[in-house]
Design a protein around this motif. Structure first.
Motif, PDB file in Angstrom:
ATOM      1  N   UNK A 147      -5.863  -4.546  -6.125  1.00 27.44           N
ATOM      2  CA  UNK A 147      -4.751  -3.324  -6.143  1.00 27.44           C
ATOM      3  C   UNK A 147      -5.366  -2.124  -7.088  1.00 27.44           C
ATOM      4  N   UNK A 148      -5.890  -2.459  -7.953  1.00 24.96           N
ATOM      5  CA  UNK A 148      -6.610  -1.195  -8.856  1.00 24.96           C
ATOM      6  C   UNK A 148      -6.995  -0.515  -7.808  1.00 24.96           C
ATOM      7  N   UNK A 149      -8.103  -0.846  -7.075  1.00 27.75           N
ATOM      8  CA  UNK A 149      -9.056  -0.162  -6.086  1.00 27.75           C
ATOM      9  C   UNK A 149      -8.085   0.479  -4.872  1.00 27.75           C
ATOM     10  N   UNK A 150      -7.153  -0.205  -4.673  1.00 24.64           N
ATOM     11  CA  UNK A 150      -6.205   0.579  -3.580  1.00 24.64           C
ATOM     12  C   UNK A 150      -5.533   1.707  -4.307  1.00 24.64           C
ATOM     13  N   UNK A 151      -5.099   1.766  -5.488  1.00 24.86           N
ATOM     14  CA  UNK A 151      -4.521   2.824  -6.010  1.00 24.86           C
ATOM     15  C   UNK A 151      -5.602   4.004  -6.124  1.00 24.86           C
ATOM     16  N   UNK A 152      -7.104   3.681  -6.424  1.00 24.22           N
ATOM     17  CA  UNK A 152      -7.926   4.773  -6.447  1.00 24.22           C
ATOM     18  C   UNK A 152      -8.145   5.422  -5.201  1.00 24.22           C
ATOM     19  N   UNK A 153      -8.276   4.349  -4.005  1.00 26.21           N
ATOM     20  CA  UNK A 153      -8.477   4.850  -2.658  1.00 26.21           C
ATOM     21  C   UNK A 153      -7.070   5.838  -2.275  1.00 26.21           C
ATOM     22  N   UNK A 154      -6.081   5.327  -2.700  1.00 29.63           N
ATOM     23  CA  UNK A 154      -4.602   6.413  -2.352  1.00 29.63           C
ATOM     24  C   UNK A 154      -4.272   7.504  -3.226  1.00 29.63           C
ATOM     25  N   UNK A 155      -5.470   7.617  -4.358  1.00 30.72           N
ATOM     26  CA  UNK A 155      -4.959   8.699  -5.145  1.00 30.72           C
ATOM     27  C   UNK A 155      -3.992   8.638  -6.231  1.00 30.72           C
ATOM     28  N   UNK A 157       0.909  -1.052   0.204  1.00 26.52           N
ATOM     29  CA  UNK A 157       0.095   0.017  -0.119  1.00 26.52           C
ATOM     30  C   UNK A 157       0.888   1.359  -0.034  1.00 26.52           C
ATOM     31  N   UNK A 158       2.157   1.347   0.577  1.00 27.90           N
ATOM     32  CA  UNK A 158       2.945   2.501   0.757  1.00 27.90           C
ATOM     33  C   UNK A 158       3.423   2.611  -0.801  1.00 27.90           C
ATOM     34  N   UNK A 159       3.957   1.547  -1.107  1.00 32.58           N
ATOM     35  CA  UNK A 159       4.443   1.313  -2.528  1.00 32.58           C
ATOM     36  C   UNK A 159       3.535   2.029  -3.776  1.00 32.58           C
ATOM     37  N   UNK A 160       2.503   1.480  -3.393  1.00 34.62           N
ATOM     38  CA  UNK A 160       1.437   2.359  -4.530  1.00 34.62           C
ATOM     39  C   UNK A 160       1.312   3.740  -4.235  1.00 34.62           C
ATOM     40  N   UNK A 161       1.291   4.069  -2.962  1.00 32.74           N
ATOM     41  CA  UNK A 161       0.991   5.635  -2.664  1.00 32.74           C
ATOM     42  C   UNK A 161       2.091   6.609  -3.183  1.00 32.74           C
ATOM     43  N   UNK A 162       3.412   5.910  -2.963  1.00 35.31           N
ATOM     44  CA  UNK A 162       4.371   6.619  -3.652  1.00 35.31           C
ATOM     45  C   UNK A 162       4.797   6.306  -4.920  1.00 35.31           C
ATOM     46  N   UNK A 163       4.177   5.416  -5.824  1.00 31.20           N
ATOM     47  CA  UNK A 163       4.400   5.208  -7.215  1.00 31.20           C
ATOM     48  C   UNK A 163       3.708   6.242  -8.000  1.00 31.20           C
ATOM     49  N   UNK A 164       4.141   6.247  -9.252  1.00 33.20           N
ATOM     50  CA  UNK A 164       3.464   7.142 -10.341  1.00 33.20           C
ATOM     51  C   UNK A 164       2.449   6.510 -11.095  1.00 33.20           C
ATOM     52  N   UNK A 165       2.458   5.196 -11.257  1.00 35.49           N
ATOM     53  CA  UNK A 165       1.271   4.681 -12.017  1.00 35.49           C
ATOM     54  C   UNK A 165       1.130   3.316 -11.424  1.00 35.49           C
ATOM     55  N   UNK A 166       0.099   2.629 -11.381  1.00 37.30           N
ATOM     56  CA  UNK A 166      -0.434   1.159 -11.179  1.00 37.30           C
ATOM     57  C   UNK A 166      -1.091   0.770 -12.418  1.00 37.30           C
TER      58      UNK A 166
END
Length: 334
Positions: free
Chosen positions: A261-269, A245-254
């Motif tokens: 994981x798609x929806x985690x990215x949505x939730x984390x912006x 989840x932290x990796x997704x939050x600091x990444x530039x694209x998923x």
């Protein structure tokens, strides 16, 4: 109340973690069983969830899944017999609903993808309560035997289990990433799932596109996927459970061929693209319609650039107590 929670796949640990915590906060006893599949056991360890490991994944074919369901359900029933459980809970776990019926324990099931036909024909018929996002039309679940059992919640399940989450930059150093250069996170197709039976050529093309311009972290689901991707080279493949989840939050694209994981990215912006090739579910259709997620058909359409960190205040955070209340519906006094 004596509650039994079963975890059969990696995302289920994330979904049920705050529910387990909320139940214990209310004074209930909670016991957890977990299947040895993907990173389920490793995530239980990471989040400090005491558990009993029972059974393992038996393979992706229908016959193998049937054997696995029968064997693990019986194993769970043997473990649970005599423990006097008042309620059994699972996120799409067929095994616990079958075992609960054998032991006459009320059960609830929850999921957010309505087209897993085989799974839902078991769970929805056997469970006493079916907990789903409100964007899923109830009539889509009637054919599974869910009529009269459905309880809906607003938003995404990820907005509930990430409500107390704040990203930790430690994962950037752990993976040896350079935060000044684009970071892309990719999730492999769920090849062992009965609702996803396609050779995903687009997935390979996405890897080529991203590897040419970004640091690419690929999160495989199975040892076989890990081995295949390792032979390809040019990718970062964690060899242990990480703070995804932290990796997704600091990444530039998923880019993901799955769902959670798609929806985690949505939730984390974080900008996110889906390359899921199965039948789209109502949750994803709604996210795409509202521009919160994009469907990818050509790898060249990926926008890859460094982005500013998402504003934590812009996140939607929902109270896991609501999910907990809904899951406890079968034993709530009327």
């Amino acid at each position: 109340m004596n509650v039994w929670v079963d975890l059969t796949n990696s995302p289920h640990v994330l979904v049920m973690r705050p529910v387990i915590g909320e139940l214990r906060r209310r004074g209930h006893d909670v016991h957890v069983t977990a299947r040895d599949f993907a990173q389920t056991l490793a995530l239980c360890e990471r989040f400090g969830i005491d558990h009993t490991a029972i059974g393992r994944h038996q393979g992706g074919g229908l016959a193998a899944k049937a054997r696995g369901l029968a064997a693990r359900s019986l194993g769970l029933a043997r473990w649970a017999r005599g423990r006097r459980f008042d309620l059994a809970l699972g996120h799409g776990s067929n095994d616990i609903t079958v075992a609960a019926v054998l032991l006459r324990i009320p059960s609830s099931t929850t999921f957010d993808y309505e087209w897993a036909t085989v799974q839902h024909n078991v769970n929805c018929r056997l469970a006493r309560a079916v907990i789903v996002p409100e964007v899923i039309p109830a009539e889509r679940l009637y054919r599974y035997g869910a009529r009269g059992k459905i309880h809906a919640y607003p938003g995404l399940k990820e907005e509930y289990y990430l409500a107390d989450f704040e990203p930790d930059r430690t994962v950037i150093g752990e993976l040896g990433l350079d935060s000044e250069h684009p970071i892309a996170v990719v999730r492999t197709p769920p090849e062992v799932s009965l609702y996803h039976r396609f050779e995903n050529d687009l997935f390979a093309q996405v890897l080529d596109r991203l590897a040419a311009a970004a640091q690419v972290i690929v999160l495989p689901r199975t040892p076989e996927q890990r081995e295949t991707l390792g032979r390809r080279g040019g990718l970062i493949i964690p060899d242990h459970a990480i703070d995804t989840q932290s990796l997704i939050a600091y990444s530039d694209v998923v880019v993901s061929a799955g769902g959670t994981m798609n929806r985690e990215a949505v939730a984390l912006g974080t900008p996110v693209y889906t390359i899921f090739e199965g039948r789209p579910g109502a949750v994803d259709d709604d996210l795409i319609a509202r521009g919160r997620m994009k469907r990818l058909t050509r790898p060249e359409d990926i926008v890859l650039e460094k982005r500013a960190a998402a504003d934590p205040a812009a996140r939607i955070r929902r109270d896991p107590a609501l999910l907990t209340d809904l899951l406890c519906t079968p034993v709530t006094p009327r």
